[in-house]
Write a protein that holds these residues in place. Structure first.
Motif, PDB file in Angstrom:
ATOM      1  N   SER A 165       0.829  -1.197   0.000  1.00  0.00           N
ATOM      2  CA  SER A 165       0.000   0.000   0.000  1.00  0.00           C
ATOM      3  C   SER A 165       0.865   1.249   0.000  1.00  0.00           C
ATOM      4  CB  SER A 165      -0.906   0.011   1.236  1.00  0.00           C
ATOM      5  OG  SER A 165      -1.603   1.237   1.316  1.00  0.00           O
ATOM      6  N   ILE A 166       0.390   2.278  -0.717  1.00  0.00           N
ATOM      7  CA  ILE A 166       1.112   3.548  -0.723  1.00  0.00           C
ATOM      8  C   ILE A 166       0.514   4.526   0.273  1.00  0.00           C
ATOM      9  CG2 ILE A 166       1.925   3.278  -3.082  1.00  0.00           C
ATOM     10  CD1 ILE A 166      -0.260   5.188  -3.991  1.00  0.00           C
ATOM     11  N   VAL A 167      -0.409   4.051   1.093  1.00  0.00           N
ATOM     12  CA  VAL A 167      -0.934   4.835   2.211  1.00  0.00           C
ATOM     13  C   VAL A 167      -0.305   4.303   3.490  1.00  0.00           C
ATOM     14  CG1 VAL A 167      -2.999   5.474   3.507  1.00  0.00           C
ATOM     15  CG2 VAL A 167      -3.112   5.278   1.023  1.00  0.00           C
ATOM     16  N   ASP A 168       0.134   5.204   4.347  1.00  0.00           N
ATOM     17  CA  ASP A 168       0.730   4.807   5.614  1.00  0.00           C
ATOM     18  C   ASP A 168      -0.255   3.921   6.377  1.00  0.00           C
ATOM     19  OD1 ASP A 168       1.803   4.583   8.140  1.00  0.00           O
ATOM     20  OD2 ASP A 168       2.349   6.680   8.326  1.00  0.00           O
ATOM     21  N   PRO A 169       0.112   2.686   6.711  1.00  0.00           N
ATOM     22  CA  PRO A 169      -0.829   1.792   7.402  1.00  0.00           C
ATOM     23  C   PRO A 169      -1.209   2.291   8.789  1.00  0.00           C
ATOM     24  CG  PRO A 169       1.373   0.838   7.329  1.00  0.00           C
ATOM     25  CD  PRO A 169       1.402   2.038   6.439  1.00  0.00           C
ATOM     26  N   GLN A 170      -0.402   3.159   9.365  1.00  0.00           N
ATOM     27  CA  GLN A 170      -0.704   3.697  10.692  1.00  0.00           C
ATOM     28  C   GLN A 170      -1.552   4.966  10.625  1.00  0.00           C
ATOM     29  OE1 GLN A 170       0.216   1.863  13.322  1.00  0.00           O
ATOM     30  NE2 GLN A 170       1.062   0.450  11.815  1.00  0.00           N
ATOM     31  N   GLU A 171      -1.878   5.400   9.429  1.00  0.00           N
ATOM     32  CA  GLU A 171      -2.552   6.688   9.266  1.00  0.00           C
ATOM     33  C   GLU A 171      -3.982   6.654   9.805  1.00  0.00           C
ATOM     34  OE1 GLU A 171      -4.015   9.406   5.556  1.00  0.00           O
ATOM     35  OE2 GLU A 171      -2.010   8.549   5.491  1.00  0.00           O
ATOM     36  N   PRO A 172      -4.349   7.593  10.703  1.00  0.00           N
ATOM     37  CA  PRO A 172      -5.723   7.644  11.204  1.00  0.00           C
ATOM     38  C   PRO A 172      -6.685   8.088  10.100  1.00  0.00           C
ATOM     39  CG  PRO A 172      -4.186   8.902  12.598  1.00  0.00           C
ATOM     40  CD  PRO A 172      -3.481   8.594  11.333  1.00  0.00           C
ATOM     41  N   ALA A 173      -7.944   7.765  10.295  1.00  0.00           N
ATOM     42  CA  ALA A 173      -8.966   8.176   9.334  1.00  0.00           C
ATOM     43  C   ALA A 173      -9.195   9.685   9.430  1.00  0.00           C
ATOM     44  CB  ALA A 173     -10.262   7.423   9.618  1.00  0.00           C
ATOM     45  N   MET A 174      -9.647  10.264   8.316  1.00  0.00           N
ATOM     46  CA  MET A 174     -10.001  11.677   8.276  1.00  0.00           C
ATOM     47  C   MET A 174     -11.508  11.820   8.161  1.00  0.00           C
ATOM     48  SD  MET A 174      -7.154  13.627   5.927  1.00  0.00           S
ATOM     49  CE  MET A 174      -6.803  12.331   4.745  1.00  0.00           C
ATOM     50  N   ILE A 175     -12.030  12.964   8.587  1.00  0.00           N
ATOM     51  CA  ILE A 175     -13.459  13.209   8.486  1.00  0.00           C
ATOM     52  C   ILE A 175     -13.881  13.352   7.030  1.00  0.00           C
ATOM     53  CG2 ILE A 175     -13.244  15.715   8.729  1.00  0.00           C
ATOM     54  CD1 ILE A 175     -16.074  13.488  10.118  1.00  0.00           C
ATOM     55  N   VAL A 176     -12.972  13.898   6.196  1.00  0.00           N
ATOM     56  CA  VAL A 176     -13.243  13.980   4.761  1.00  0.00           C
ATOM     57  C   VAL A 176     -12.645  12.757   4.082  1.00  0.00           C
ATOM     58  CG1 VAL A 176     -13.401  16.502   4.712  1.00  0.00           C
ATOM     59  CG2 VAL A 176     -11.161  15.412   4.441  1.00  0.00           C
ATOM     60  N   GLN A 177     -13.205  12.373   2.959  1.00  0.00           N
ATOM     61  CA  GLN A 177     -12.791  11.147   2.280  1.00  0.00           C
ATOM     62  C   GLN A 177     -11.991  11.474   1.016  1.00  0.00           C
ATOM     63  OE1 GLN A 177     -13.265   7.999   3.577  1.00  0.00           O
ATOM     64  NE2 GLN A 177     -13.904   9.251   5.321  1.00  0.00           N
ATOM     65  N   PRO A 178     -10.676  11.315   1.067  1.00  0.00           N
ATOM     66  CA  PRO A 178      -9.846  11.609  -0.106  1.00  0.00           C
ATOM     67  C   PRO A 178     -10.030  10.568  -1.198  1.00  0.00           C
ATOM     68  CG  PRO A 178      -8.561  11.578   1.939  1.00  0.00           C
ATOM     69  CD  PRO A 178      -9.883  10.944   2.227  1.00  0.00           C
ATOM     70  N   GLY A 183      -5.422  12.209 -12.987  1.00  0.00           N
ATOM     71  CA  GLY A 183      -5.119  13.623 -13.174  1.00  0.00           C
ATOM     72  C   GLY A 183      -4.140  14.156 -12.161  1.00  0.00           C
ATOM     73  N   HIS A 184      -4.390  15.398 -11.713  1.00  0.00           N
ATOM     74  CA  HIS A 184      -3.467  16.054 -10.781  1.00  0.00           C
ATOM     75  C   HIS A 184      -3.431  15.342  -9.437  1.00  0.00           C
ATOM     76  CE1 HIS A 184      -0.977  19.180  -9.099  1.00  0.00           C
ATOM     77  NE2 HIS A 184      -1.842  19.384  -8.127  1.00  0.00           N
ATOM     78  N   ALA A 185      -4.556  14.779  -9.003  1.00  0.00           N
ATOM     79  CA  ALA A 185      -4.566  14.031  -7.741  1.00  0.00           C
ATOM     80  C   ALA A 185      -3.588  12.860  -7.813  1.00  0.00           C
ATOM     81  CB  ALA A 185      -5.974  13.533  -7.418  1.00  0.00           C
ATOM     82  N   ALA A 186      -3.578  12.155  -8.932  1.00  0.00           N
ATOM     83  CA  ALA A 186      -2.641  11.047  -9.100  1.00  0.00           C
ATOM     84  C   ALA A 186      -1.201  11.555  -9.090  1.00  0.00           C
ATOM     85  CB  ALA A 186      -2.936  10.300 -10.400  1.00  0.00           C
ATOM     86  N   GLU A 187      -0.959  12.724  -9.689  1.00  0.00           N
ATOM     87  CA  GLU A 187       0.382  13.306  -9.689  1.00  0.00           C
ATOM     88  C   GLU A 187       0.808  13.676  -8.270  1.00  0.00           C
ATOM     89  OE1 GLU A 187       0.165  16.618 -12.318  1.00  0.00           O
ATOM     90  OE2 GLU A 187      -0.193  15.385 -14.099  1.00  0.00           O
ATOM     91  N   MET A 188      -0.117  14.208  -7.482  1.00  0.00           N
ATOM     92  CA  MET A 188       0.179  14.540  -6.094  1.00  0.00           C
ATOM     93  C   MET A 188       0.599  13.293  -5.319  1.00  0.00           C
ATOM     94  SD  MET A 188      -3.109  17.057  -5.485  1.00  0.00           S
ATOM     95  CE  MET A 188      -2.846  17.328  -3.726  1.00  0.00           C
ATOM     96  N   TYR A 189      -0.174  12.225  -5.483  1.00  0.00           N
ATOM     97  CA  TYR A 189       0.126  10.982  -4.781  1.00  0.00           C
ATOM     98  C   TYR A 189       1.472  10.412  -5.224  1.00  0.00           C
ATOM     99  CZ  TYR A 189      -4.748  10.752  -3.103  1.00  0.00           C
ATOM    100  OH  TYR A 189      -5.934  10.987  -2.474  1.00  0.00           O
ATOM    101  N   ALA A 210      -6.035  16.597  -2.144  1.00  0.00           N
ATOM    102  CA  ALA A 210      -6.391  15.938  -3.403  1.00  0.00           C
ATOM    103  C   ALA A 210      -7.892  15.882  -3.626  1.00  0.00           C
ATOM    104  CB  ALA A 210      -5.803  14.530  -3.451  1.00  0.00           C
ATOM    105  N   ILE A 211      -8.677  16.191  -2.610  1.00  0.00           N
ATOM    106  CA  ILE A 211     -10.130  16.240  -2.773  1.00  0.00           C
ATOM    107  C   ILE A 211     -10.513  17.376  -3.723  1.00  0.00           C
ATOM    108  CG2 ILE A 211     -12.316  16.655  -1.553  1.00  0.00           C
ATOM    109  CD1 ILE A 211     -11.036  15.252   0.868  1.00  0.00           C
ATOM    110  N   ASN A 212      -9.711  18.447  -3.721  1.00  0.00           N
ATOM    111  CA  ASN A 212      -9.913  19.534  -4.687  1.00  0.00           C
ATOM    112  C   ASN A 212      -8.585  19.786  -5.391  1.00  0.00           C
ATOM    113  OD1 ASN A 212     -10.372  21.867  -6.156  1.00  0.00           O
ATOM    114  ND2 ASN A 212     -11.522  22.889  -4.533  1.00  0.00           N
ATOM    115  N   PRO A 213      -8.229  18.944  -6.348  1.00  0.00           N
ATOM    116  CA  PRO A 213      -6.923  19.071  -6.995  1.00  0.00           C
ATOM    117  C   PRO A 213      -6.749  20.384  -7.748  1.00  0.00           C
ATOM    118  CG  PRO A 213      -8.273  17.438  -8.132  1.00  0.00           C
ATOM    119  CD  PRO A 213      -8.984  17.790  -6.855  1.00  0.00           C
ATOM    120  N   GLU A 214      -7.852  20.965  -8.222  1.00  0.00           N
ATOM    121  CA  GLU A 214      -7.741  22.253  -8.920  1.00  0.00           C
ATOM    122  C   GLU A 214      -7.272  23.354  -7.972  1.00  0.00           C
ATOM    123  OE1 GLU A 214     -10.392  19.542 -11.028  1.00  0.00           O
ATOM    124  OE2 GLU A 214     -10.506  20.344  -8.999  1.00  0.00           O
TER     125      GLU A 214
END
Length: 201
Positions: A2-15, A23-29, A47-51
């Protein structure tokens, strides 16, 4: 893997899912994975609002050429310290160190006390301006910009220093508003990490 930190806590917003982002979100990641090995929490949130993230990057690209990377990072660190932004202190501390703009001792001293790192007057003027903009913008007067002018900065550079500090306020406060988790940032010693986070406690 996985390219997401396995220890990462959840966020209230869903990326966006890193595995299916485009697009740009993929480039950010992809940029985070190449740099630190996983996608950072603040990148996922933005990345929820890549613009909007692209617009922010365009602003920074418009600011840095006139003031240089060192001044930009000093303004950024000073603003992040004043705001108490752990995300930006850690990431820009890392960027500053890796770019050779400051050594670890200078960076730790800046993080802990702001102006006691043997910096030049121009550097101190930049940091003072960025901190004041971040803490007491309504109290600022011509005297604040005049200190930058006396340190040798042009009108364009004064405006761009203000933009650099203002941009950091935007980015840092958005992350704080969304309660974005703070990641463990690689390449920082425990002592430097502690120093960078000292203003957030």
């Amino acid at each position: 893997m996985s390219i997401v930190d396995p220890q990462e806590p959840a966020m209230i917003v869903q990326p966006p899912d890193p595995e299916s982002a485009t697009g740009h979100a993929a480039e950010m990641y992809a940029g985070d994975v190449a740099d630190v090995g996983f996608v950072l929490s603040h990148t996922r949130a933005m990345a929820i609002n890549p613009e909007a993230h692209q617009a922010f990057e365009s602003l920074i690209r418009a600011v840095v050429p006139s003031i240089g990377l060192r001044v930009y990072e000093l303004a950024t660190l000073a603003a992040a310290r004043a705001i108490g932004s752990p995300h930006c202190l850690l990431m820009h501390g890392r960027k500053t160190l890796r770019a050779g703009l400051l050594d670890e001792d200078q960076l730790a001293r800046i993080a802990r006390d702001g102006g006691e790192a043997g910096l030049a007057e121009a550097d101190l003027a930049v940091m003072s301006f960025a901190e004041r903009l971040s803490r007491d913008p309504e109290q600022m007067t011509d005297a604040d910009a005049e200190r930058l002018r006396e340190a040798g900065f042009s009108d364009r550079q004064i405006v761009d220093i203000a933009l650099a500090a203002g941009a950091r306020n935007f980015f840092s406060r958005v992350l704080q508003a969304l309660a974005v988790p703070v990641d463990d940032v690689p390449d920082l010693s425990p002592d430097l990490t502690d120093a960078l986070l000292s203003s957030t406690r």
